[in-house]
Design an enzyme around this catalytic site. Structure first.
Site, PDB file in Angstrom:
ATOM      1  N   LYS A 168       1.049  -1.426   0.035  1.00  0.00           N
ATOM      2  CA  LYS A 168      -0.055   0.330  -0.137  1.00  0.00           C
ATOM      3  C   LYS A 168       1.170   1.436   0.390  1.00  0.00           C
ATOM      4  O   LYS A 168       2.339   1.701   0.447  1.00  0.00           O
ATOM      5  CB  LYS A 168      -1.305   0.269   0.913  1.00  0.00           C
ATOM      6  CG  LYS A 168      -1.907  -1.074   1.330  1.00  0.00           C
ATOM      7  CD  LYS A 168      -3.099  -1.697   0.707  1.00  0.00           C
ATOM      8  CE  LYS A 168      -3.693  -2.351   0.986  1.00  0.00           C
ATOM      9  NZ  LYS A 168      -5.326  -2.923  -0.177  1.00  0.00           N
ATOM     10  N   ASP A 200      -0.737   0.167  -4.263  1.00  0.00           N
ATOM     11  CA  ASP A 200      -2.238   0.161  -4.340  1.00  0.00           C
ATOM     12  C   ASP A 200      -1.933   1.507  -3.758  1.00  0.00           C
ATOM     13  O   ASP A 200      -2.012   1.323  -2.024  1.00  0.00           O
ATOM     14  CB  ASP A 200      -2.627  -0.780  -3.492  1.00  0.00           C
ATOM     15  CG  ASP A 200      -3.830  -1.476  -3.859  1.00  0.00           C
ATOM     16  OD1 ASP A 200      -4.712   0.527  -4.100  1.00  0.00           O
ATOM     17  OD2 ASP A 200      -5.163  -2.019  -2.693  1.00  0.00           O
ATOM     18  N   GLU A 226      -2.089   0.994  -8.796  1.00  0.00           N
ATOM     19  CA  GLU A 226      -3.622   0.770  -8.302  1.00  0.00           C
ATOM     20  C   GLU A 226      -4.654   1.276  -7.757  1.00  0.00           C
ATOM     21  O   GLU A 226      -3.827   2.015  -6.672  1.00  0.00           O
ATOM     22  CB  GLU A 226      -3.882  -1.319  -7.921  1.00  0.00           C
ATOM     23  CG  GLU A 226      -5.240  -1.397  -7.261  1.00  0.00           C
ATOM     24  CD  GLU A 226      -5.148  -2.380  -6.526  1.00  0.00           C
ATOM     25  OE1 GLU A 226      -4.423  -3.377  -6.638  1.00  0.00           O
ATOM     26  OE2 GLU A 226      -6.484  -2.648  -5.867  1.00  0.00           O
ATOM     27  N   GLU A 252     -11.916  -3.216  -9.284  1.00  0.00           N
ATOM     28  CA  GLU A 252     -11.990  -3.826  -6.775  1.00  0.00           C
ATOM     29  C   GLU A 252     -13.692  -3.297  -7.014  1.00  0.00           C
ATOM     30  O   GLU A 252     -14.397  -4.313  -6.083  1.00  0.00           O
ATOM     31  CB  GLU A 252     -11.305  -4.341  -6.225  1.00  0.00           C
ATOM     32  CG  GLU A 252     -10.817  -2.035  -5.345  1.00  0.00           C
ATOM     33  CD  GLU A 252      -9.915  -3.202  -4.656  1.00  0.00           C
ATOM     34  OE1 GLU A 252      -8.504  -3.564  -4.611  1.00  0.00           O
ATOM     35  OE2 GLU A 252     -10.265  -3.518  -3.052  1.00  0.00           O
ATOM     36  N   ASP A 275     -13.970  -8.197  -8.729  1.00  0.00           N
ATOM     37  CA  ASP A 275     -14.289  -9.277  -7.572  1.00  0.00           C
ATOM     38  C   ASP A 275     -15.776  -9.852  -7.817  1.00  0.00           C
ATOM     39  O   ASP A 275     -16.763  -9.686  -8.181  1.00  0.00           O
ATOM     40  CB  ASP A 275     -14.269  -8.659  -7.113  1.00  0.00           C
ATOM     41  CG  ASP A 275     -14.440  -9.052  -5.578  1.00  0.00           C
ATOM     42  OD1 ASP A 275     -15.182 -10.462  -5.647  1.00  0.00           O
ATOM     43  OD2 ASP A 275     -13.603  -9.023  -4.784  1.00  0.00           O
ATOM     44  N   HIS A 302      -9.695  -8.723  -8.207  1.00  0.00           N
ATOM     45  CA  HIS A 302      -9.200  -9.295  -6.227  1.00  0.00           C
ATOM     46  C   HIS A 302      -9.669  -9.674  -5.700  1.00  0.00           C
ATOM     47  O   HIS A 302     -10.782 -10.667  -5.524  1.00  0.00           O
ATOM     48  CB  HIS A 302      -9.761  -7.192  -6.293  1.00  0.00           C
ATOM     49  CG  HIS A 302     -10.596  -7.166  -4.657  1.00  0.00           C
ATOM     50  ND1 HIS A 302     -11.295  -6.918  -4.026  1.00  0.00           N
ATOM     51  CD2 HIS A 302      -9.452  -6.226  -4.141  1.00  0.00           C
ATOM     52  CE1 HIS A 302     -10.768  -7.083  -2.807  1.00  0.00           C
ATOM     53  NE2 HIS A 302     -10.172  -6.339  -2.373  1.00  0.00           N
TER      54      HIS A 302
HETATM   55 MG   LIG Z   1      -6.502  -3.352  -3.283  1.00  0.00          MG
END
Ligand SMILES: [Mg+2]
Length: 369
Positions: A168, A200, A226, A252, A275, A302
């Site tokens: 992240k 992400d 992402e 996602e 997803d 995802h």
């Molecule tokens: Mg994500």
């Protein structure tokens, strides 16, 4: 078996309170929840499906129980297209996106599990795939971690044999991108040049900040970036793509083929991450996969690797699964002997349907809570 009839749908909420310190740029993760669906039939076969939530599990459970189950009783699990269409219009005023669609997704996945079981085939083979070995990347690296914790987790992932990892960015609520640059540099230094490295940002930035950040980390060879901006900011995603050559991953938080169509038409995605446990199950995901092939984009769903492994194995443009380490406890509790990745590869069991079995002791325990 072709005259199989649905006799009932059981739903169980399996939730665990998060013990670790998991926050991304825009939220703290407090609860990991699976709503586990078990569709029974008149011939003794059961189909299972799962959707994931952090909040709203009770609403998902009740929606399945009071809105979806009555529509399914007496129907055949092979009617997935017809049932999807009927339910889509039945719930369209309250649920083309969000909780209602998560609920329908879990039920639809259970219908596909039943189809595979009735035909005696693993779903990836039923869908036209041949290779049970699917690449999977490791995902974690929370913004709540110190740089030392972040580097330690990245090294742990690599030591487990993962060839690609995702972490992240967006520390301090996205207000300190320069610290993110230092963290990215530290991880690349620790894992070496040969490990695929993805980021992400969990919706945190506006396009200009995301582009500025992307250009500062370009030298660290980022495989994809992402959700650099809010998932619904499709013009912002397109702007991001014009400002950097780092491939853009998103999807996602998208629902149904209509949402995905707009990502493609607006040049707002390179790696599509829908997803199946949200978009409308396998029925809708198969359409989305076809759409992603028509736009010549990569497909990398995802999380929820046990729900997605058959789809990625069957998709010509399927690149990899995502393993969120945070889900480990609930996954190990809900399923009996679910396959686990080895050296960055998930091997799908040669069992009919999804090839998964519920841990009924744990399901009973969850019902009693
Ligand atoms: Mg994500």
């Amino acid at each position: 078996m072709n005259d199989l009839k649905i006799t009932g749908i059981d739903v169980t909420l399996c939730e665990t309170r998060v013990k670790g310190n998991f926050a991304d740029s825009t939220r703290n993760v407090e609860t990991i929840g699976f709503a586990v669906v078990d569709v029974s039939t008149d011939q003794g076969l059961h189909g299972i499906g799962v959707t994931y939530h952090e909040v709203g599990g009770e609403a998902i459970r009740d929606f399945i129980k009071y809105a979806i189950e009555p529509k399914m009783i007496g129907r055949s699990p092979f009617e997935t297209e017809v049932l999807y269409e009927e339910n889509f219009h039945y719930m369209r005023g309250v649920g083309r996106k969000g909780l209602a669609f998560c609920a329908y997704s879990a039920v639809d996945i259970a219908l596909w599990d039943l189809k595979g079981k009735a035909l005696g085939m693993p779903l990836f083979r039923l869908l036209g795939g041949t290779n049970p070995e699917v690449p999977i990347y490791a995902s974690g690296g929370w913004t709540s971690y110190s740089t030392e914790e972040l580097v330690a987790e990245a090294k742990m992932m690599v030591s487990k044999g993962y060839k690609k990892i995702k972490l992240k960015v967006g520390v301090e609520g996205g207000n300190n991108p320069d610290e993110d640059v230092r963290r990215v540099a530290a991880v690349r230094e620790a894992i070496g040049p040969d490990i695929g490295f993805m980021l992400d940002a969990n919706n945190v930035w506006r396009a200009a900040t995301a582009i500025q950040f992307a250009n500062k980390i370009r030298e660290y060879n980022i495989e994809f970036f992402e959700e650099p901006v809010f998932a619904d900011d499709i013009p912002g995603l397109a702007e991001f793509k014009r400002g950097t050559d780092i491939p853009l991953a998103t999807g996602e938080h998208e629902y149904t083929r209509y949402g995905v169509r707009d990502l493609f038409l607006n040049h707002a995605v390179d790696i599509l991450q829908c997803d199946a446990t949200r978009v409308g199950g396998y029925t809708e995901m198969l359409r989305i996969m076809a759409l992603s092939q028509a736009f010549n984009k990569a497909f990398a769903p995802h999380g929820m690797e046990h729900m997605h492994m058959h789809l990625v194995a069957a998709a010509p443009n399927g690149v990899y699964l995502e393993k969120l380490f945070m889900f480990d406890e609930v996954v190990k509790s809900v399923y009996l002997n679910a396959p686990e990745p080895v050296n960055g590869i998930m091997t799908i069991p040669e069992k009919p349907g999804l090839g998964l079995e519920l841990n009924m002791d744990y399901i009973k325990e969850c019902k009693g809570r």
